[in-house]
Design a protein around this motif. Structure first.
Motif, mmCIF file in Angstrom:
data_model
loop_
_atom_site.group_PDB
_atom_site.id
_atom_site.type_symbol
_atom_site.label_atom_id
_atom_site.label_comp_id
_atom_site.label_asym_id
_atom_site.label_seq_id
_atom_site.Cartn_x
_atom_site.Cartn_y
_atom_site.Cartn_z
ATOM 1 N N LEU A 1 0.689 -1.261 0.016
ATOM 2 C CA LEU A 1 0.043 0.002 0.168
ATOM 3 C C LEU A 1 0.724 1.252 0.114
ATOM 4 C CD1 LEU A 1 -3.171 0.662 0.193
ATOM 5 C CD2 LEU A 1 -2.668 0.931 2.684
ATOM 6 N N MET B 1 8.469 -0.722 -3.964
ATOM 7 C CA MET B 1 8.567 -0.065 -2.661
ATOM 8 C C MET B 1 9.839 -0.067 -1.977
ATOM 9 S SD MET B 1 8.237 -0.521 1.130
ATOM 10 C CE MET B 1 6.655 -1.247 1.615
ATOM 11 N N THR C 1 -3.841 5.506 0.368
ATOM 12 C CA THR C 1 -5.432 4.901 0.483
ATOM 13 C C THR C 1 -6.304 6.002 1.113
ATOM 14 O OG1 THR C 1 -6.612 3.047 1.667
ATOM 15 C CG2 THR C 1 -4.852 4.186 2.818
ATOM 16 N N ALA D 1 4.941 -0.577 8.760
ATOM 17 C CA ALA D 1 5.932 -1.456 8.130
ATOM 18 C C ALA D 1 6.841 -0.610 7.302
ATOM 19 C CB ALA D 1 5.417 -2.617 7.279
ATOM 20 N N VAL E 1 -8.792 7.237 4.322
ATOM 21 C CA VAL E 1 -9.182 6.897 5.538
ATOM 22 C C VAL E 1 -10.133 7.850 6.006
ATOM 23 C CG1 VAL E 1 -7.158 5.917 6.363
ATOM 24 C CG2 VAL E 1 -7.312 8.048 6.662
ATOM 25 N N ALA F 1 0.713 -0.533 7.105
ATOM 26 C CA ALA F 1 1.611 -0.117 6.025
ATOM 27 C C ALA F 1 2.500 0.978 6.788
ATOM 28 C CB ALA F 1 1.014 0.542 4.864
ATOM 29 N N HIS F 2 2.020 1.705 7.373
ATOM 30 C CA HIS F 2 2.760 2.841 8.263
ATOM 31 C C HIS F 2 3.754 2.176 9.240
ATOM 32 C CE1 HIS F 2 3.563 6.958 9.779
ATOM 33 N NE2 HIS F 2 3.320 6.263 10.960
ATOM 34 N N ALA G 1 -3.658 0.899 6.352
ATOM 35 C CA ALA G 1 -2.832 1.897 6.332
ATOM 36 C C ALA G 1 -2.092 2.239 7.514
ATOM 37 C CB ALA G 1 -3.708 3.361 6.392
ATOM 38 N N ALA H 1 -4.488 9.130 2.572
ATOM 39 C CA ALA H 1 -3.490 8.847 3.487
ATOM 40 C C ALA H 1 -2.206 8.263 2.736
ATOM 41 C CB ALA H 1 -3.856 7.967 4.883
ATOM 42 N N TYR H 2 -0.810 8.677 3.091
ATOM 43 C CA TYR H 2 0.240 8.247 2.397
ATOM 44 C C TYR H 2 1.007 7.478 3.481
ATOM 45 C CZ TYR H 2 -1.377 11.176 -1.030
ATOM 46 O OH TYR H 2 -2.075 11.651 -2.076
ATOM 47 N N PRO H 3 0.743 6.266 3.864
ATOM 48 C CA PRO H 3 1.380 5.411 5.066
ATOM 49 C C PRO H 3 2.892 5.564 5.072
ATOM 50 C CG PRO H 3 0.017 3.873 3.853
ATOM 51 C CD PRO H 3 -0.090 5.323 3.270
ATOM 52 N N LEU H 4 3.461 5.620 3.860
ATOM 53 C CA LEU H 4 4.919 5.804 3.739
ATOM 54 C C LEU H 4 5.543 6.708 3.882
ATOM 55 C CD1 LEU H 4 5.220 2.765 1.315
ATOM 56 C CD2 LEU H 4 4.765 2.607 3.511
ATOM 57 N N GLY H 5 4.728 7.890 4.192
ATOM 58 C CA GLY H 5 5.241 9.158 4.359
ATOM 59 C C GLY H 5 5.674 9.661 2.948
#
Lengths: 565, 96
Positions: A87, A223, A90, B58, A92, B55-56, B52, A169-173
């Motif tokens: 991901l 990723m 996504t 990990a 939220v 993923a955050h 989310a 939301a961008y969980p990987l910053g």
């Protein structure tokens, strides 16, 4: 009706037997009436049944019509995942705080309390909005976390309420931030792949906070590779104290971009980041004169036109003048050089002489065939248009031969150069996984198979040769080949002193390239480690090696070093 | 005729009762469907949030320092062996 249908008594029957022709009998009339009423009722029932049937038939459309909302509160977007389904973005559900100014009792108290909970709240602006009695709806703060929302709710302020919204939301910053782009407050894409999704994949207006049913958009980015590449680039930026840096890794045949990073990075969730000029995408949204890596094009052109072979000798001692400037080599050889040596020693004079021999029209035609003077678009947006000289003659032909006078976006150059190593077919870069459904875009032949083989030989030799400029890019097991470039940066008044763009274009494994990589360091500073120099062979080449060493094991590649053990 | 009329009247009345009941049931089911849909939406939102969050947690930027603290490092090319190598190792083992 009951009277009419009453059965006759025996006396009536006896009377009926006697002839009474003058008086008409009531029976037939009653029967008619019964039929009439019965018929009318039947018709009525039929009409009702018909209406029921038609309603049942149309039911679906009627219901959906009733559900259409005049105003959608936000848009639901498909998820973005990397090539392995991890991901990247996504939707939220978040809580957004609004106020109804007409119902707010004590605006000052409310603002004071809210300011303590919501850092960065523009108090003056909110006070102005709340004092405007004509408004019935004012956003106070959108996208609150459930915890903050609960705290605000617990304040029990009259006139304030919450609306649930979808928020990207961008969980990987900041990972792959430039590629992903950004969305606005209503969850509509305005940059990067997010904008592409709006235009080509589709988003849905929603009243409720319902995540999208659409299939996730699968990027070609990996990723893990992206993270490795960004980490290595960040190290390089610190080591060489560069202003910025960029790197990309692309499939040499399909054009799928496996990793692309431009540092300083941007966080898609932070609007200020995306508009910050210092953080602009160096790979795609700017054009640069890339210097000696352009000699790949010049030599490929000379070989493909069969005006020279790898062994053809060129006398690079002949003075070459452009106006009042004399073109010189950084380390003059003092003897004629073969085409191979021109490449490995990165001779400006040699490249210029090859280009002059081909002539300006041939150079223009070749660069057009390599896709370096036309417009290009990727899913992350339009690539900055190449800047070609207004007047393209002998002087320009000479400077373009070694990478000055023609500015292209690094991504566009990488695509053009990939064609030189992949067997000669053009490459269309993409940030999406090319599936059987999407198909491959039409490709054209840029150079012949044989010329591509020669270029691969040269690039490999430039790394393995003890005097090659790319020798610091060698990585055991990956058969790396490449070309260095150290370009002066063009300013408003000629070239700037000191600052250079140090670059390395690599392909691996060189016998049958699967990937091409491009590394760019903007204005590296000389250090003791580089012997006080900023040459690409001492800066960009080792960075490229570091990147390949780091990400190589993550790629599906035959590994030569393993076989040797 | 009389019987028919009575029967029709009875039918009309009973169907009215039946329809009333059916209407009632339909509304009840409709409410249940709506509640179910709301629950499903809530669950979908929760799942989206959890995905989310996962993923955050990990994200490479968080995992990398943790892995390095454990003494791990990125894989090196020489850590890969070709298919032929295990066979050679097996031969060496059997010879011992």
């Amino acid at each position: 009706m009951l009277i009419l249908a009453h059965p006759r008594t025996p006396s009536e029957r006896s009377q009926a037997a006697q002839p009474e022709p003058a008086i008409p009998l009531p029976e037939p009339r009653a029967a008619d009436q019964v039929r009439l009423v019965g018929g009318a009722l039947s018709l009525l029932f039929l009409a009702v049944a018909g209406q029921l049937a038609s309603l049942a038939w149309k039911a679906e459309s009627m219901v959906s019509a009733a559900m259409v909302e005049p105003v959608a509160t936000s848009f639901s977007r498909p998820d973005i995942v990397d090539r392995n389904g991890r991901l990247l973005a996504t939707d939220v559900e978040v809580h957004s705080l609004y106020a109804d100014p007409a119902r707010v009792l004590d605006a000052d108290e409310a603002i004071e309390k809210l300011a303590a909970l919501l850092p960065g709240l523009d108090e003056a602006d909110l006070r102005k909005s709340l004092s405007d009695g004509s408004k019935r709806f004012v956003w106070v703060r959108r996208g609150l976390t459930p915890k903050v929302a609960q705290t605000v709710h617990d304040l029990g302020l009259p006139g304030f309420g919450f609306r649930k919204e979808l928020r990207r939301a961008y969980p990987l910053g900041a990972l792959a931030g430039h590629v992903l782009g950004r969305v606005d407050a209503d969850n509509k894409g305005i940059a990067g792949v997010e904008a592409y999704i709006d235009e080509h994949v589709g988003i849905d207006a929603v009243h409720a906070t319902r995540p999208s049913d659409r299939a996730p958009v699968r990027l070609s980015i990996d990723m893990a590779v992206q993270a490795g590449l960004e980490a290595e680039l960040a190290d390089a930026m610190a080591r060489y104290q560069t202003v910025s840096a960029g790197a990309l890794l692309m499939d040499a045949k399909s054009g799928e971009i496996v990793a692309a990073a431009s540092l300083p990075r941007v966080e898609p969730a932070r609007a200020a980041d995306v508009t910050d000029q210092a953080k602009r995408d160096r790979l795609q949204s700017g054009t640069y004169e890339l210097g000696s890596i352009f000699k790949l094009m010049t030599i490929a052109m000379a070989l493909d036109r069969k005006q020279a072979t790898l062994g053809t000798m060129v006398d690079v001692r002949v003075p070459l003048n452009v106006g009042r400037f004399e073109i010189k080599d950084l380390h003059p050889a003092g003897r004629p050089l073969s085409v191979s040596e021109i490449f490995i020693h990165s001779s400006n004079v040699g490249a210029a002489m090859l280009a002059l021999e081909a002539g300006t029209p041939a150079q223009k035609e070749f660069l057009a065939r390599a896709g370096l003077v036309s417009e290009m678009t990727t899913e992350a947006g339009t690539v900055a248009v190449p800047r070609t000289p207004n007047h393209w003659d002998r002087a320009e032909t000479i400077t373009i031969a070694y990478g000055h006078g023609l500015a292209v976006a690094p991504l566009q150059f990488a695509a053009g150069a990939a064609a030189l190593v992949n067997g000669g077919m053009s490459v269309v870069p993409t940030y999406l996984v090319r599936s059987a459904a999407s198909g491959a875009p039409p490709v054209t032949r840029v150079i012949s198979e044989a010329t591509s083989r020669d270029i691969r030989t040269l690039m490999r030799a430039n790394v393995t040769d003890a005097s090659g400029t790319g020798r610091r890019a060698d990585v055991e097991g990956y058969e790396v080949g490449g070309k260095t470039g150290t370009a002066d940066i063009a300013g408003p008044r000629g070239y700037r002193q000191g600052g250079v763009i140090s670059s390395f274009f690599a392909a691996f494994p060189m016998s049958s390239p699967r990937y091409v990589a491009l590394v760019l360091l903007f204005e590296p500073k000389p250090s003791a480690e580089t012997g006080g120099k900023v040459l690409a062979g001492l800066t960009a080449a080792p960075v490229a090696a570091g990147i390949m060493r780091r990400i190589g094991p993550l790629l599906d590649l035959p590994n030569k070093s393993g076989a040797q053990r | 005729m009389h019987t028919l009329t009575l029967a029709a009247a009875f039918l009309a009345l009973s169907s009215a009762v039946l329809l009333y009941g059916l209407n009632y049931d339909t509304r009840l089911i409709e409410q249940r469907v709506q509640a179910g849909e709301r629950a499903a939406d809530r669950a979908r939102n929760d799942i989206a949030l959890l995905r989310a969050e996962r993923a955050h947690l990990a994200r490479p930027e968080r995992i990398e320092p943790l892995a390095r603290a454990q003494g791990l490092q990125p894989t090196l090319a020489r850590q890969f062996v070709s298919r032929a190598t295990p066979a050679r190792l097996a031969d060496a083992d059997s010879a011992r």
